[in-house]
Design a protein around this motif. Structure first.
Motif, PDB file in Angstrom:
ATOM      1  N   PRO A 191       0.795  -1.053  -0.009  1.00 38.28           N
ATOM      2  CA  PRO A 191       0.102  -0.039  -0.083  1.00 38.28           C
ATOM      3  C   PRO A 191       0.589   1.348  -0.095  1.00 38.28           C
ATOM      4  O   PRO A 191       1.910   1.325   0.519  1.00 38.28           O
ATOM      5  N   ASP A 221      -4.930   1.651  -0.914  1.00 35.19           N
ATOM      6  CA  ASP A 221      -4.992   0.159  -0.715  1.00 35.19           C
ATOM      7  C   ASP A 221      -4.722  -0.115   0.862  1.00 35.19           C
ATOM      8  O   ASP A 221      -4.062   0.552   1.399  1.00 35.19           O
ATOM      9  N   THR A 222      -5.168  -1.397   1.488  1.00 39.33           N
ATOM     10  CA  THR A 222      -5.192  -1.304   2.776  1.00 39.33           C
ATOM     11  C   THR A 222      -4.836  -2.927   3.082  1.00 39.33           C
ATOM     12  O   THR A 222      -5.172  -3.296   4.205  1.00 39.33           O
ATOM     13  N   LEU A 281      -9.195   3.064  -3.004  1.00 43.11           N
ATOM     14  CA  LEU A 281      -8.901   1.497  -3.577  1.00 43.11           C
ATOM     15  C   LEU A 281      -8.812   1.297  -4.767  1.00 43.11           C
ATOM     16  O   LEU A 281      -9.693   1.863  -5.799  1.00 43.11           O
ATOM     17  N   THR A 282      -7.705   1.024  -5.320  1.00 40.50           N
ATOM     18  CA  THR A 282      -7.548   0.778  -6.946  1.00 40.50           C
ATOM     19  C   THR A 282      -8.359  -0.057  -7.391  1.00 40.50           C
ATOM     20  O   THR A 282      -8.606  -0.137  -8.681  1.00 40.50           O
ATOM     21  N   TYR A 335       1.982  -3.053  -6.605  1.00 43.03           N
ATOM     22  CA  TYR A 335       1.296  -3.388  -5.279  1.00 43.03           C
ATOM     23  C   TYR A 335       2.015  -4.766  -4.968  1.00 43.03           C
ATOM     24  O   TYR A 335       2.199  -5.302  -3.837  1.00 43.03           O
ATOM     25  N   HIS A 357      -6.676  -5.554  -1.505  1.00 45.37           N
ATOM     26  CA  HIS A 357      -6.746  -4.286  -1.681  1.00 45.37           C
ATOM     27  C   HIS A 357      -7.847  -3.659  -0.721  1.00 45.37           C
ATOM     28  O   HIS A 357      -7.656  -2.492  -0.018  1.00 45.37           O
ATOM     29  N   HIS A 366     -10.630  -1.091 -12.241  1.00 43.59           N
ATOM     30  CA  HIS A 366      -9.128  -0.748 -11.961  1.00 43.59           C
ATOM     31  C   HIS A 366      -8.645   0.527 -12.215  1.00 43.59           C
ATOM     32  O   HIS A 366      -8.716   1.058 -13.416  1.00 43.59           O
ATOM     33  N   GLY A 371      -1.113  -0.047  -8.467  1.00 53.16           N
ATOM     34  CA  GLY A 371      -1.914  -1.065  -8.193  1.00 53.16           C
ATOM     35  C   GLY A 371      -1.445  -2.457  -8.744  1.00 53.16           C
ATOM     36  O   GLY A 371      -0.326  -2.861  -8.698  1.00 53.16           O
TER      37      GLY A 371
END
Length: 244
Positions: free
Chosen positions: A25, A38-39, A67-68, A223, A74, A167, A181
């Protein structure tokens, strides 16, 4: 990992069926606010807060999550992040992935109704539970192609569908950094196109990379794979040349 002033990559380690995977992230911040792109997976709130503290960024400075796309790794810890806060939080995503992120329809790639009994039986119990109980959050800000979010020097949205219908990649204007991403991955010191096994429309995902040629990029954050320093153009052209 510091990428540039105001850009920090958070490294989140997960055990994927016996293999260690690192997710990346991105935290974008200035003296007043921060944005998390993102998480990770569910349950990584503690690691995220620890990484922010290490970067000397206050958790309470967080005003939004981008959020991608809709994948579990994600959306991940977004519900826990929102629960932890004592103030409203902006949640950004593209409209094409919004119903999946919000839980109105099953996530495309982990929809157990589409899996055979053999596929389900092969899943570890914790993965099966996660597929049955995916994370979801309310998206209150929709992203559009070429939109510029007015944070930290400008965050430009690049709609890069294919890996999922909604996306997006993000261009950090101030530092000439691309947050890719899952549009690209970094492996063996170089950039590659999206991973075929987890990409819904490989041709569309690859064609989406052509948009990136219009940007002056000095750093790419993938990512999966982390930080690539340098001009991505030669790799993007190589990936595009392989479209069938």
């Amino acid at each position: 990992m510091k990428v540039a002033n105001g850009v920090e990559v958070i490294e989140l380690k997960i055990d994927a069926m016996g293999n260690e995977i690192v997710l990346h992230p991105t935290l974008v911040f200035d003296n007043e606010i921060s944005i998390l792109i993102d998480t990770g997976i569910p349950g990584q709130l503690h690691e995220i807060k620890g990484a922010m503290a290490k970067a000397d960024v206050s958790f309470q400075s967080l005003i939004g999550i981008i959020l991608t796309h809709q994948d579990i790794d994600h959306i991940g810890s977004a519900p826990q992040l929102l629960e932890e806060f004592n103030k409203p939080m902006l949640v950004y995503a593209h409209k094409e992935d919004q119903p999946y992120i919000e839980g109105d329809v099953p996530l495309i790639k982990t929809d157990i109704s589409r899996m055979s009994k053999q596929e389900l039986d092969a899943l570890p119990n914790e993965v099966r539970y996660l597929y049955n109980n995916p994370p979801s959050v309310k998206v209150n800000k929709l992203l559009k192609d070429n939109q510029v979010l007015p944070y930290c020097g400008g965050i430009e949205v690049i709609y890069t569908p294919g890996h999922s219908p909604g996306h997006v990649s993000l261009y950090l204007k101030k530092t000439k950094t691309l947050v890719a991403g899952d549009a690209m991955v970094k492996m063996n010191g170089r950039l590659w196109g999206p991973v075929k096994q987890t990409t819904l429309d490989m041709k569309a995902a690859t064609q989406s990379l052509e948009k990136l040629l219009d940007y002056d990029i000095e750093t790419v954050i993938c990512y999966h794979g982390g930080v690539f320093k340098g001009n991505p153009r030669p790799y993007i052209l190589e990936i595009l040349s392989e479209i069938v």
